[in-house]
Write a protein that holds these residues in place. Structure first.
Motif, PDB file in Angstrom:
ATOM      1  N   GLY A   1     -39.265  24.035   2.756  1.00  0.00           N
ATOM      2  CA  GLY A   1     -38.090  24.185   1.821  1.00  0.00           C
ATOM      3  C   GLY A   1     -36.880  24.075   2.503  1.00  0.00           C
ATOM      4  O   GLY A   1     -35.856  23.370   1.731  1.00  0.00           O
ATOM      5  N   THR A   2     -36.831  24.652   3.720  1.00  0.00           N
ATOM      6  CA  THR A   2     -35.342  24.337   4.399  1.00  0.00           C
ATOM      7  C   THR A   2     -35.261  22.888   4.782  1.00  0.00           C
ATOM      8  O   THR A   2     -34.071  22.520   4.660  1.00  0.00           O
ATOM      9  N   ILE A   3     -36.360  22.299   5.084  1.00  0.00           N
ATOM     10  CA  ILE A   3     -36.073  20.889   5.459  1.00  0.00           C
ATOM     11  C   ILE A   3     -35.813  20.045   4.272  1.00  0.00           C
ATOM     12  O   ILE A   3     -34.546  19.220   4.065  1.00  0.00           O
ATOM     13  N   LEU A   4     -36.394  20.189   2.814  1.00  0.00           N
ATOM     14  CA  LEU A   4     -35.943  19.514   1.616  1.00  0.00           C
ATOM     15  C   LEU A   4     -34.741  19.878   1.341  1.00  0.00           C
ATOM     16  O   LEU A   4     -33.876  18.971   0.880  1.00  0.00           O
TER      17      LEU A   4
ATOM     18  N   ALA B   1     -41.210  32.646  -0.790  1.00  0.00           N
ATOM     19  CA  ALA B   1     -40.931  31.876   0.289  1.00  0.00           C
ATOM     20  C   ALA B   1     -40.422  30.597   0.142  1.00  0.00           C
ATOM     21  O   ALA B   1     -39.468  29.927   0.520  1.00  0.00           O
ATOM     22  N   ILE B   2     -40.784  30.083  -1.354  1.00  0.00           N
ATOM     23  CA  ILE B   2     -39.984  28.964  -1.635  1.00  0.00           C
ATOM     24  C   ILE B   2     -38.632  28.825  -1.731  1.00  0.00           C
ATOM     25  O   ILE B   2     -37.945  28.065  -1.095  1.00  0.00           O
TER      26      ILE B   2
ATOM     27  N   LEU C   1     -35.626  27.141   0.472  1.00  0.00           N
ATOM     28  CA  LEU C   1     -34.513  26.266  -0.141  1.00  0.00           C
ATOM     29  C   LEU C   1     -33.060  26.633   0.080  1.00  0.00           C
ATOM     30  O   LEU C   1     -32.239  25.884  -0.008  1.00  0.00           O
ATOM     31  N   GLY C   2     -32.982  27.937  -0.146  1.00  0.00           N
ATOM     32  CA  GLY C   2     -31.663  28.654  -0.098  1.00  0.00           C
ATOM     33  C   GLY C   2     -31.111  28.581   1.398  1.00  0.00           C
ATOM     34  O   GLY C   2     -29.918  28.283   1.536  1.00  0.00           O
ATOM     35  N   ALA C   3     -31.710  28.667   2.360  1.00  0.00           N
ATOM     36  CA  ALA C   3     -31.309  28.869   3.831  1.00  0.00           C
ATOM     37  C   ALA C   3     -31.050  27.303   4.199  1.00  0.00           C
ATOM     38  O   ALA C   3     -29.979  27.267   4.887  1.00  0.00           O
ATOM     39  N   GLY C   4     -31.656  26.347   3.617  1.00  0.00           N
ATOM     40  CA  GLY C   4     -31.368  24.876   4.237  1.00  0.00           C
ATOM     41  C   GLY C   4     -30.005  24.404   3.607  1.00  0.00           C
ATOM     42  O   GLY C   4     -29.322  23.820   4.384  1.00  0.00           O
ATOM     43  N   ALA C   5     -29.994  24.665   2.335  1.00  0.00           N
ATOM     44  CA  ALA C   5     -28.536  24.192   1.725  1.00  0.00           C
ATOM     45  C   ALA C   5     -27.501  24.915   2.050  1.00  0.00           C
ATOM     46  O   ALA C   5     -26.454  24.061   2.523  1.00  0.00           O
TER      47      ALA C   5
END
Length: 397
Positions: free
Chosen positions: A50-53, A98-99, A103-107
């Motif tokens: 999710g972080t990479i995406l 975890a999804i 997602l929140g951490a990467g953005a």
């Protein structure tokens, strides 16, 4: 701008808080969830994916919503995900939570790093990543308190979630400041030019910078994950002592970034990167020597100190390498490459260590360091050539 900077510092602490929670709580979590201890890898991979995406999507999101709103939404997603962890006793539910956590951490990571590189000096980038280290250190402390006082890992996640929700409220009230900051400087929202990943990689120096970010994060995460195993299995250090020494490695990163903020006032980012690489090299040499005891501790601490200025300096140089028009797109791609290095290179060494020998540990780190040094050198050469060409072009005009 001062109040906004305070909010950004708090946001970096919040970025670090969840990163170390899963590892510190999992020895208590997995039996209650009815899964094997190695099942943590599934949750970790979901978060990493999710972080990479979201890092790759960050450019489009910021272009449409702005840095302030993306940061607000991302922190809110993280807070909700952590609250989900706190109410869950099901492994499947944890995987679902975890999804949004990933997602929140990467953005927010890509958004804040680019915003700081455009609007603030290099010292703040170093100090902000130091604050991330503070958050990563506080997470296990909060979880440990929860396990001791309340015999519950759920309460630890709940406490971190409440801290994140408090930050969401602060971000909500400071949304106008983000817009003013962009207007007061270079109107980055208007200047940013989004490019596809394929076109970004074609930019001069892009491949080199991306590989440098990949190698750096591979080094940092591999030392953190396997340094203790190397000390125990190869160098004969007691397991408890080895665990303590690895904590000093992280202390070296955190303290190093604090002092790097002051050094960056006098030295350019490229010099800070070089200092860091030299220190990592010195630490690797010590690990390769037949010395034991405190000498090994010095080696690990030097590697931590060396890691400290490299990643913040690489990120802060993004507008210098690629211009402000492409900086947000490149920042997202850099963060994605960094997370790929963090996700896949430590397990790769685990396979090598198990099949051959953990004796390869310092050599593995040395190879990554050599590649990073070569890539950084090429990147700066390309940047200097491009800058000289622009100066000549202006003279002819």
């Amino acid at each position: 701008m001062v109040l906004l900077l305070v909010i950004i510092y708090l946001a970096f602490i919040s970025l670090g808080l969840p990163d170390s929670l899963l590892g510190s709580a999992w020895p208590t979590m997995y039996e209650g969830l009815g899964v094997s201890i190695d099942s943590v890898g599934i949750i970790s991979m979901i978060i990493a994916g999710g972080t990479i995406l979201s890092s790759l999507w960050s450019d489009r999101m910021i272009k449409h919503l702005g840095t302030g709103k993306v940061t607000l939404i991302s922190v809110a997603m993280t807070a909700i995900a952590l609250m989900g962890f706190s109410f869950s006793n099901s492994f499947v539910i944890l995987c679902l939570c975890a999804i949004p956590l990933g997602l929140g951490a990467g953005a927010v990571d890509a958004a804040l790093n680019n915003f700081v590189s455009l609007h603030y000096k290099a010292k703040h980038m170093n100090w902000l990543h130091c604050f991330w280290g503070i958050g990563a250190s506080l997470g296990p402390i909060i979880m440990s308190y929860s396990l001791i006082q309340w015999q519950s890992w759920n309460c630890g996640y709940g406490a971190i979630s409440l801290i994140q929700f408090a930050l969401v409220i602060a971000l909500l009230f400071t949304l106008p400041l983000w817009k003013k900051a962009a207007i007061a400087t270079d109107k980055d929202a208007e200047m940013q030019q989004g490019l596809s990943a394929k076109n970004l990689i074609r930019l001069s120096g892009a491949k080199q910078v991306l590989l440098a970010c990949f190698c750096y994060c591979a080094i940092e995460s591999t030392v953190g994950l396997w340094g203790s195993s190397y000390l125990v299995t190869i160098r004969g250090i007691h397991s408890e002592t080895a665990a303590w020494w690895i904590s000093l490695y992280y202390l070296g990163i955190t303290c190093g970034r604090f002092f790097s903020g002051f050094l960056s006032i006098k030295f350019q980012s490229k010099h800070m990167i070089r200092f860091g690489q030299i220190l990592i090299g010195a630490g690797i040499i010590i690990l390769l020597l037949p010395a034991k005891g405190n000498a090994l501790l010095v080696g690990l601490f030097l590697i931590g100190l060396g890691c400290a200025p490299i990643f913040p300096s690489l990120l802060h140089e993004t507008p210098n390498h690629f211009g402000s028009r492409h900086s947000q797109s490149m920042m997202g791609l850099q963060m994605a490459c960094a997370y790929v290095g963090t996700t896949f290179m430590p397990p790769l060494f685990g396979l090598l260590g198990a099949s051959i020998s953990y004796y390869l540990f310092p050599f593995y780190i040395a190879i990554l360091l050599a590649v990073m040094i070569f890539m950084v050198t090429l990147a700066y050469q390309k940047t200097e050539i491009r800058a000289n060409f622009k100066q000549l072009h202006k003279k002819h005009l």
